[in-house]
Design a protein around this motif. Structure first.
Motif, PDB file in Angstrom:
ATOM      1  N   ARG A  14      74.581  99.646  47.079  1.00 55.78           N
ATOM      2  CA  ARG A  14      73.847  98.544  45.689  1.00 55.78           C
ATOM      3  C   ARG A  14      76.122  98.311  45.853  1.00 55.78           C
ATOM      4  NH1 ARG A  14      72.361  98.096  40.393  1.00 55.78           N
ATOM      5  NH2 ARG A  14      73.046  95.599  39.786  1.00 55.78           N
ATOM      6  N   ASN A  15      75.630  96.746  46.280  1.00 57.45           N
ATOM      7  CA  ASN A  15      77.046  96.020  47.145  1.00 57.45           C
ATOM      8  C   ASN A  15      77.308  96.098  48.212  1.00 57.45           C
ATOM      9  OD1 ASN A  15      76.517  93.657  44.451  1.00 57.45           O
ATOM     10  ND2 ASN A  15      77.432  96.032  43.532  1.00 57.45           N
ATOM     11  N   ARG A  74      77.852  85.924  51.768  1.00 61.74           N
ATOM     12  CA  ARG A  74      77.626  87.150  50.634  1.00 61.74           C
ATOM     13  C   ARG A  74      76.595  86.910  49.525  1.00 61.74           C
ATOM     14  NH1 ARG A  74      78.216  92.732  51.224  1.00 61.74           N
ATOM     15  NH2 ARG A  74      78.206  93.601  49.293  1.00 61.74           N
ATOM     16  N   ILE A  78      73.354  88.414  48.026  1.00 61.70           N
ATOM     17  CA  ILE A  78      73.553  89.400  46.361  1.00 61.70           C
ATOM     18  C   ILE A  78      72.290  88.658  45.516  1.00 61.70           C
ATOM     19  CG2 ILE A  78      74.338  90.181  44.862  1.00 61.70           C
ATOM     20  CD1 ILE A  78      77.095  90.509  46.846  1.00 61.70           C
ATOM     21  N   GLU A  82      69.738  90.821  43.687  1.00 64.80           N
ATOM     22  CA  GLU A  82      69.272  90.535  41.887  1.00 64.80           C
ATOM     23  C   GLU A  82      67.751  90.392  41.475  1.00 64.80           C
ATOM     24  OE1 GLU A  82      73.095  90.791  41.441  1.00 64.80           O
ATOM     25  OE2 GLU A  82      73.516  92.313  41.534  1.00 64.80           O
ATOM     26  N   TRP A  88      68.943  97.513  42.631  1.00 62.22           N
ATOM     27  CA  TRP A  88      68.764  97.834  43.933  1.00 62.22           C
ATOM     28  C   TRP A  88      68.534  99.180  44.353  1.00 62.22           C
ATOM     29  CZ3 TRP A  88      72.796  96.251  47.848  1.00 62.22           C
ATOM     30  CH2 TRP A  88      73.662  94.514  46.580  1.00 62.22           C
TER      31      TRP A  88
END
Length: 98
Positions: A14-15, A74, A78, A82, A88
């Protein structure tokens, strides 16, 4: 899923590190990333989670979308992930089902 093309995003976590690609065989390609059978970016950075994908009728439109998304900031990537997959989750098991 035959006869279609896909744009997809793999993530390390995640991330984490993101990879955007396109293919006409999403389950096979996601498996290749997960197993690290092809040397390259995803193997080096551990991008093993399929976190987003989009279906296209033809490979050309999937590739165009891939190239567009690769130039995104980025934060936009994301937000796209999401919106489709807020937790995720690894989507591989969903697309690998016969």
């Amino acid at each position: 899923m035959d006869g279609q093309a896909y744009v997809y995003i793999m993530a390390s976590q995640r991330n984490g590190t993101l990879y955007i690609g396109s293919t006409n065989a999403l389950a096979r390609r996601a498996w290749e990333h997960r197993e690290g059978v092809i040397p390259g970016f995803t193997k080096e950075y551990g991008c093993k989670l399929l976190v987003w994908y989009e279906v296209h009728a033809v490979v050309e439109s999937a590739r165009l979308r891939e190239y567009q998304m690769k130039s995104w900031k980025r934060a936009w990537k994301i937000r796209e992930i999401e919106g489709f997959n807020p937790d995720w989750e690894d989507l591989y098991d969903r697309i690998a089902q016969p």
